[in-house]
Design a protein around this motif. Structure first.
Motif, PDB file in Angstrom:
ATOM      1  N   ALA A  15      19.855  34.269 -23.714  1.00 24.23           N
ATOM      2  CA  ALA A  15      19.787  32.916 -24.273  1.00 24.23           C
ATOM      3  C   ALA A  15      18.569  32.168 -23.737  1.00 24.23           C
ATOM      4  N   ALA A  16      18.269  32.322 -22.463  1.00 28.62           N
ATOM      5  CA  ALA A  16      17.087  31.674 -21.875  1.00 28.62           C
ATOM      6  C   ALA A  16      15.808  32.217 -22.499  1.00 28.62           C
ATOM      7  N   ALA A  17      15.754  33.518 -22.742  1.00 30.71           N
ATOM      8  CA  ALA A  17      14.581  34.126 -23.363  1.00 30.71           C
ATOM      9  C   ALA A  17      14.403  33.623 -24.798  1.00 30.71           C
ATOM     10  N   ILE A  18      15.496  33.502 -25.518  1.00 31.26           N
ATOM     11  CA  ILE A  18      15.430  32.973 -26.886  1.00 31.26           C
ATOM     12  C   ILE A  18      14.960  31.527 -26.868  1.00 31.26           C
ATOM     13  N   PHE A  19      15.436  30.748 -25.900  1.00 32.03           N
ATOM     14  CA  PHE A  19      15.032  29.351 -25.764  1.00 32.03           C
ATOM     15  C   PHE A  19      13.523  29.247 -25.522  1.00 32.03           C
ATOM     16  N   VAL A  20      12.985  30.099 -24.677  1.00 30.74           N
ATOM     17  CA  VAL A  20      11.540  30.106 -24.413  1.00 30.74           C
ATOM     18  C   VAL A  20      10.782  30.464 -25.697  1.00 30.74           C
ATOM     19  N   ALA A  21      11.271  31.450 -26.441  1.00 31.23           N
ATOM     20  CA  ALA A  21      10.615  31.840 -27.694  1.00 31.23           C
ATOM     21  C   ALA A  21      10.628  30.685 -28.700  1.00 31.23           C
ATOM     22  N   ILE A  22      11.739  29.975 -28.792  1.00 32.38           N
ATOM     23  CA  ILE A  22      11.828  28.828 -29.703  1.00 32.38           C
ATOM     24  C   ILE A  22      10.826  27.751 -29.304  1.00 32.38           C
ATOM     25  N   LEU A  23      10.755  27.462 -27.995  1.00 33.45           N
ATOM     26  CA  LEU A  23       9.795  26.468 -27.526  1.00 33.45           C
ATOM     27  C   LEU A  23       8.367  26.866 -27.863  1.00 33.45           C
ATOM     28  N   TYR A  24       8.053  28.136 -27.732  1.00 35.94           N
ATOM     29  CA  TYR A  24       6.708  28.616 -28.023  1.00 35.94           C
ATOM     30  C   TYR A  24       6.387  28.491 -29.516  1.00 35.94           C
ATOM     31  N   PHE A  25       7.292  28.973 -30.361  1.00 37.58           N
ATOM     32  CA  PHE A  25       7.013  28.970 -31.795  1.00 37.58           C
ATOM     33  C   PHE A  25       7.056  27.572 -32.405  1.00 37.58           C
ATOM     34  N   MET A  26       7.719  26.631 -31.752  1.00 33.34           N
ATOM     35  CA  MET A  26       7.699  25.242 -32.213  1.00 33.34           C
ATOM     36  C   MET A  26       6.466  24.499 -31.705  1.00 33.34           C
ATOM     37  N   GLY A  27       5.705  25.127 -30.827  1.00 32.45           N
ATOM     38  CA  GLY A  27       4.492  24.517 -30.308  1.00 32.45           C
ATOM     39  C   GLY A  27       4.727  23.567 -29.147  1.00 32.45           C
ATOM     40  N   THR A  28       5.921  23.589 -28.579  1.00 32.69           N
ATOM     41  CA  THR A  28       6.240  22.713 -27.451  1.00 32.69           C
ATOM     42  C   THR A  28       5.540  23.174 -26.182  1.00 32.69           C
ATOM     43  N   ILE A  29       5.433  24.473 -25.999  1.00 34.08           N
ATOM     44  CA  ILE A  29       4.719  25.003 -24.837  1.00 34.08           C
ATOM     45  C   ILE A  29       3.535  25.821 -25.328  1.00 34.08           C
ATOM     46  N   SER A  30       2.464  25.786 -24.558  1.00 31.95           N
ATOM     47  CA  SER A  30       1.284  26.568 -24.916  1.00 31.95           C
ATOM     48  C   SER A  30       0.463  26.816 -23.656  1.00 31.95           C
ATOM     49  N   GLY A  31      -0.559  27.615 -23.805  1.00 29.01           N
ATOM     50  CA  GLY A  31      -1.452  27.883 -22.686  1.00 29.01           C
ATOM     51  C   GLY A  31      -0.817  28.721 -21.590  1.00 29.01           C
ATOM     52  N   MET A  32      -1.159  28.387 -20.345  1.00 24.09           N
ATOM     53  CA  MET A  32      -0.717  29.160 -19.188  1.00 24.09           C
ATOM     54  C   MET A  32       0.803  29.093 -19.011  1.00 24.09           C
ATOM     55  N   ILE A  33       1.394  27.940 -19.265  1.00 20.34           N
ATOM     56  CA  ILE A  33       2.860  27.798 -19.148  1.00 20.34           C
ATOM     57  C   ILE A  33       3.554  28.749 -20.124  1.00 20.34           C
ATOM     58  N   ALA A  34       3.065  28.807 -21.346  1.00 18.62           N
ATOM     59  CA  ALA A  34       3.655  29.695 -22.345  1.00 18.62           C
ATOM     60  C   ALA A  34       3.528  31.153 -21.913  1.00 18.62           C
ATOM     61  N   LEU A  35       2.394  31.504 -21.347  1.00 24.39           N
ATOM     62  CA  LEU A  35       2.180  32.879 -20.891  1.00 24.39           C
ATOM     63  C   LEU A  35       3.146  33.240 -19.760  1.00 24.39           C
ATOM     64  N   VAL A  36       3.255  32.373 -18.765  1.00 30.19           N
ATOM     65  CA  VAL A  36       4.136  32.638 -17.619  1.00 30.19           C
ATOM     66  C   VAL A  36       5.591  32.690 -18.071  1.00 30.19           C
ATOM     67  N   LEU A  37       6.020  31.706 -18.865  1.00 27.00           N
ATOM     68  CA  LEU A  37       7.408  31.708 -19.346  1.00 27.00           C
ATOM     69  C   LEU A  37       7.683  32.897 -20.261  1.00 27.00           C
ATOM     70  N   GLY A  38       6.691  33.300 -21.030  1.00 24.05           N
ATOM     71  CA  GLY A  38       6.845  34.469 -21.898  1.00 24.05           C
ATOM     72  C   GLY A  38       7.055  35.747 -21.098  1.00 24.05           C
TER      73      GLY A  38
END
Length: 67
Positions: A15-38
């Motif tokens: 569920a946490a991994a899906i939440f991170v993917a949703i945040l990424y595809f909605m454009g809420t996270i990007s850059g280095m944060i998106a890479l680390v969370l990914g």
């Protein structure tokens, strides 16, 4: 490799991994944060599928039910 993850632990990690993917595809996270969370999300999914978390070993943690 002895399994040390229970069903609830696996569900929470996926569920946490899906939440991170949703945040990424909605454009809420990007850059280095998106890479680390990914990377963390990928690790969480892999450990869920193999039912083994190497970080649990030094602490003697197991969320699996006793057989």
């Amino acid at each position: 490799m002895k399994k040390n993850m229970g069903l609830t632990d696996k569900i929470i990690r996926i569920a946490a991994a899906i939440f991170v993917a949703i945040l990424y595809f909605m454009g809420t996270i990007s850059g280095m944060i998106a890479l680390v969370l990914g990377i963390f999300a990928i690790i969480m999914v892999i450990t869920s599928f193999i039912s083994f978390c190497p970080l649990y070993i030094p602490f003697g943690i197991s969320t699996r039910k006793k057989e």
